[in-house]
Design an enzyme around this catalytic site. Structure first.
Site, PDB file in Angstrom:
ATOM      1  N   HIS A 183      40.054 -48.471 -20.063  1.00 42.19           N
ATOM      2  CA  HIS A 183      40.560 -47.678 -21.181  1.00 42.19           C
ATOM      3  C   HIS A 183      40.181 -46.219 -20.982  1.00 42.19           C
ATOM      4  O   HIS A 183      39.292 -45.909 -20.170  1.00 42.19           O
ATOM      5  CB  HIS A 183      39.942 -48.171 -22.496  1.00 42.19           C
ATOM      6  CG  HIS A 183      38.466 -47.931 -22.523  1.00 42.19           C
ATOM      7  ND1 HIS A 183      37.568 -48.812 -21.966  1.00 42.19           N
ATOM      8  CD2 HIS A 183      37.736 -46.885 -22.979  1.00 42.19           C
ATOM      9  CE1 HIS A 183      36.340 -48.322 -22.095  1.00 42.19           C
ATOM     10  NE2 HIS A 183      36.411 -47.154 -22.699  1.00 42.19           N
ATOM     11  N   HIS A 206      38.693 -39.664 -19.008  1.00 40.22           N
ATOM     12  CA  HIS A 206      38.505 -40.488 -17.801  1.00 40.22           C
ATOM     13  C   HIS A 206      38.575 -41.965 -18.132  1.00 40.22           C
ATOM     14  O   HIS A 206      38.350 -42.363 -19.279  1.00 40.22           O
ATOM     15  CB  HIS A 206      37.163 -40.162 -17.143  1.00 40.22           C
ATOM     16  CG  HIS A 206      35.977 -40.537 -17.994  1.00 40.22           C
ATOM     17  ND1 HIS A 206      35.543 -39.759 -19.047  1.00 40.22           N
ATOM     18  CD2 HIS A 206      35.159 -41.628 -17.967  1.00 40.22           C
ATOM     19  CE1 HIS A 206      34.500 -40.338 -19.610  1.00 40.22           C
ATOM     20  NE2 HIS A 206      34.256 -41.491 -18.984  1.00 40.22           N
TER      21      HIS A 206
END
Ligand code: 2AM
Length: 175
Positions: A42, A124
């Site tokens: 995720h 990220h």
């Protein structure tokens, strides 16, 4: 009711999860770190920490009112943060829609007492954890693109020696 450890994030389409997991296996040796499970990949928009139910409810109401278009994410950057032991995938140029969404969620979280890191937001996707030794990163030139049609609130739950992320709610972005 007890507090929950919460974060807003973008999840990855199933096909993207599978592609990334294959690429990761080809790119990093097993000793580089602990791979994050495909379904847990995720991109965090805002980390909230331990949150009381009333605050969670308020933040969900605010999230439901967000009216922003969806955007494309291009994953074309990788890096290693040795201190937290994270190898990540990100974007050389984050799309404006992503930065706007994260900044709104982080501002709402801060106003409701959820401490936000003073460090700049660095979008990220964590690929490996416990990566504290030097890691050879892939040369630039790889890239994946996918559309982001929604964002979600996740609870991070620890039991029987592992952390799982449970989706509590999702909200669409405008198409
Ligand atoms: P990470 O992947 O770089 O560890 C759930 O823990 C998610 O929230 C992870 O994506 C994690 O980022 C992110 N996160 C951001 N700030 C955090 C913090 N202070 N503690 C734990 N997780 C944090």
């Amino acid at each position: 009711m007890a507090t929950q450890r919460l974060f807003f994030a973008i999840s990855l389409p199933d096909a993207m999860q599978q592609q990334l997991v294959r690429w990761r296996a080809d790119t990093f040796p097993a000793e580089a770190g602990q791979p994050v499970a495909a379904a847990s990949l995720h991109l965090t928009l805002a980390f909230l920490g331990e949150v009381a139910p009333e605050t969670s409810q308020r933040l969900q109401t605010l999230a439901s009112r967000i009216d922003q278009p969806g955007f494309d994410l291009e994953l074309d950057d990788a890096g290693h943060w040795p201190r937290p032991g994270v190898v990540w995938l990100g974007c050389q140029r984050a799309p404006r829609g992503l930065l706007q969404l994260a900044s709104l969620l982080r501002a709402q979280a801060a106003r409701h007492g959820c401490h936000q890191s003073p460090q700049p937001f660095h979008p990220h996707i964590t690929l490996l954890r416990q990566a504290t030794q030097p890691v050879a990163l892939p040369p630039r030139g790889f890239h994946w693109r996918f559309h982001v049609p929604a964002f979600s609130l996740f609870a991070s739950e620890y039991s029987r020696g592992r952390t799982r992320y449970r989706t509590l709610a999702s909200w669409p972005l405008r198409s």
